[in-house]
Enzyme design. Structure first.
Site, short mmCIF file in Angstrom:
data_model
loop_
_atom_site.label_atom_id
_atom_site.label_comp_id
_atom_site.label_asym_id
_atom_site.label_seq_id
_atom_site.Cartn_x
_atom_site.Cartn_y
_atom_site.Cartn_z
N HIS A 196 47.41 38.12 36.94
CA HIS A 196 45.83 38.73 36.35
C HIS A 196 46.31 41.19 36.53
O HIS A 196 47.15 41.19 37.96
CB HIS A 196 45.28 38.87 37.74
CG HIS A 196 43.73 39.89 37.74
ND1 HIS A 196 43.20 40.54 38.50
CD2 HIS A 196 42.92 39.70 36.62
CE1 HIS A 196 42.21 41.52 38.14
NE2 HIS A 196 41.69 40.59 37.31
N ARG A 197 46.33 41.58 35.67
CA ARG A 197 46.90 42.67 35.18
C ARG A 197 48.42 43.33 35.70
O ARG A 197 49.00 44.09 36.48
CB ARG A 197 46.08 43.50 36.77
CG ARG A 197 44.35 44.22 36.70
CD ARG A 197 43.89 44.54 37.45
NE ARG A 197 42.47 43.99 38.29
CZ ARG A 197 41.62 44.64 38.52
NH1 ARG A 197 42.17 45.97 39.60
NH2 ARG A 197 40.25 44.97 39.30
N GLU B 239 47.10 38.95 32.42
CA GLU B 239 45.73 39.18 31.89
C GLU B 239 45.46 41.12 31.83
O GLU B 239 46.99 41.51 32.48
CB GLU B 239 44.00 39.24 32.70
CG GLU B 239 43.42 39.31 32.50
CD GLU B 239 43.52 40.83 33.41
OE1 GLU B 239 41.87 41.52 33.39
OE2 GLU B 239 43.23 41.08 34.00
N ASP C 85 43.71 45.31 31.17
CA ASP C 85 42.48 45.99 30.68
C ASP C 85 42.56 47.12 29.72
O ASP C 85 44.31 47.89 30.10
CB ASP C 85 41.78 46.12 32.08
CG ASP C 85 41.57 45.31 33.42
OD1 ASP C 85 41.04 44.47 33.20
OD2 ASP C 85 42.18 45.16 34.13
N HIS D 295 42.62 49.86 34.42
CA HIS D 295 41.49 49.14 34.25
C HIS D 295 40.60 49.86 34.57
O HIS D 295 39.44 49.88 34.16
CB HIS D 295 41.80 48.30 36.54
CG HIS D 295 40.73 47.94 36.38
ND1 HIS D 295 39.65 48.41 37.23
CD2 HIS D 295 39.85 46.36 36.02
CE1 HIS D 295 38.53 47.11 37.47
NE2 HIS D 295 38.85 46.20 36.60
N GLU E 37 41.83 42.18 28.11
CA GLU E 37 40.29 42.62 28.72
C GLU E 37 39.46 44.08 28.07
O GLU E 37 40.52 45.46 28.08
CB GLU E 37 40.12 42.54 29.58
CG GLU E 37 38.79 43.17 30.37
CD GLU E 37 37.93 42.81 31.88
OE1 GLU E 37 39.61 42.42 32.70
OE2 GLU E 37 36.93 43.81 32.27
N LYS F 62 37.33 46.90 28.07
CA LYS F 62 36.86 47.49 29.29
C LYS F 62 35.91 48.83 28.64
O LYS F 62 35.66 49.83 28.97
CB LYS F 62 37.71 48.48 30.43
CG LYS F 62 38.55 47.36 31.25
CD LYS F 62 37.92 47.48 32.39
CE LYS F 62 37.71 45.97 33.55
NZ LYS F 62 37.15 45.03 33.58
N ASP G 155 46.44 37.55 40.80
CA ASP G 155 47.12 38.19 41.46
C ASP G 155 48.84 37.83 41.81
O ASP G 155 49.39 38.66 41.78
CB ASP G 155 46.42 39.40 42.58
CG ASP G 155 45.39 39.71 42.17
OD1 ASP G 155 45.59 40.56 41.09
OD2 ASP G 155 44.62 39.93 42.99
O1 G3P Z 1 39.44 39.06 33.64
C1 G3P Z 1 39.70 39.01 34.29
C2 G3P Z 1 39.32 40.05 35.32
O2 G3P Z 1 40.16 40.72 34.91
C3 G3P Z 1 37.99 40.54 35.40
O3 G3P Z 1 37.36 41.31 35.79
O4 G3P Z 1 37.84 43.66 37.13
O5 G3P Z 1 39.18 42.73 37.46
O6 G3P Z 1 39.19 43.01 35.21
P1 G3P Z 1 38.45 42.80 36.69
MG MG Z 2 40.63 42.21 33.67
#
Ligand code: G3P
Ligand code: MG
Length: 247
Positions: free
Chosen positions: A10-11, A37, A39, A52, A114, A116, A234
């Site tokens: 994640h990120r 993942e 953003d 993000h 993702e 945004k 994460d």
């Molecule tokens: O894509 C899943 C998750 O990343 C969504 O929430 O705020 O971490 O981008 P956020």
């Molecule tokens: Mg995200």
């Protein structure tokens, strides 16, 4: 019997590296994550960049909205020191840079982009993202997602093949209807949805269900039993040793 669950960073490996930086994505490649993942937001001059928040304040040493900077100006900010001084050379990457990194890493990694565009709509973002993906030759490895369902519909109008997913919170009862409307392939939910009856119905109906953001291993068996395709975490290292979950 065992069920493999893919592990997405994640990120990037954002528990141990500054989120959405090359360092975080390089770490994900090194550790052998199944995917990353990230953003994306868009600059004043139309560059798709990996960050993000709509504003750069939290994760850089600058202040202001991404949309008000040109890409060259944005690259001058330090996107790592807020996390730890040793990352002071990290900057905000372009989407193209990250896709090129994954492409050249020689891995089979997937990339969940993702968009945004649920707060600021970023007109034309879908076209720009698609161009980056096409340029990188990674059409088969990318999954696009957004909280903005209309944007996923727009993506489908632009391209019939690329994987799209609806991103949502809570336990909506009509999410498959929403997915059908915009011809989305997958669903990205919280863990509570995945273990609910509504969540299990989506898996039975054939939607890949990817769950965010799972940072503890205690729910892993329940999620695997529910048939989730992937966990977005994460801390990918926590999960990679437990990829085949017995049940
Ligand atoms: O894509 C899943 C998750 O990343 C969504 O929430 O705020 O971490 O981008 P956020
Ligand atoms: Mg995200």
């Amino acid at each position: 019997m065992s069920k493999p669950v893919e592990i997405y960073a994640h990120r990037g490996c954002s528990g141990e590296f500054p989120e959405n930086t090359m360092a975080a994505f390089e770490a994900a490649c090194k550790i052998g994550a199944d995917g990353i993942e990230l953003d994306v937001q868009m600059t004043k001059d139309g560059e798709v960049v990996v960050i993000h928040d709509e504003q750069i304040d939290r994760t850089t040493n600058g202040i202001g909205f991404v949309k008000d900077f040109r890409y060259k100006q944005l690259k001058l900010f330090d996107a790592g020191s807020w996390f730890h001084p040793k990352f002071s050379r990290q900057t905000i990457p372009s989407l193209q840079d990250v896709l090129d990194l994954i492409k050249t890493s020689d891995s089979e990694m997937k990339v969940n982009i993702e968009l945004k565009n649920d707060v600021l709509l970023y007109e034309g973002m879908e076209e720009k993202v698609l161009q980056c993906v096409q340029r990188s030759g990674m059409m088969d490895s990318v999954i696009l997602s957004s909280f903005n369902f209309k944007s996923m519909g727009r993506m489908r109008e632009l391209d019939n093949e690329i994987q799209t997913a609806l991103l949502f919170e809570g336990i909506p009862s009509n999410i498959m209807e929403e997915a059908r409307k915009v011809r989305a392939n997958g669903l990205h939910s919280e863990a509570s949805f995945a273990v609910s009856a509504a969540g299990k119905r989506t898996v039975e109906a054939g939607y890949p269900l990817r769950v965010f953001t799972v940072n503890q291993t205690d729910k892993l068996e329940d999620l695997a039993r529910s048939g989730v395709s992937a966990l977005i975490t994460d801390y990918p290292g926590l999960f990679l040793e437990n990829k085949s979950v017995p049940f």
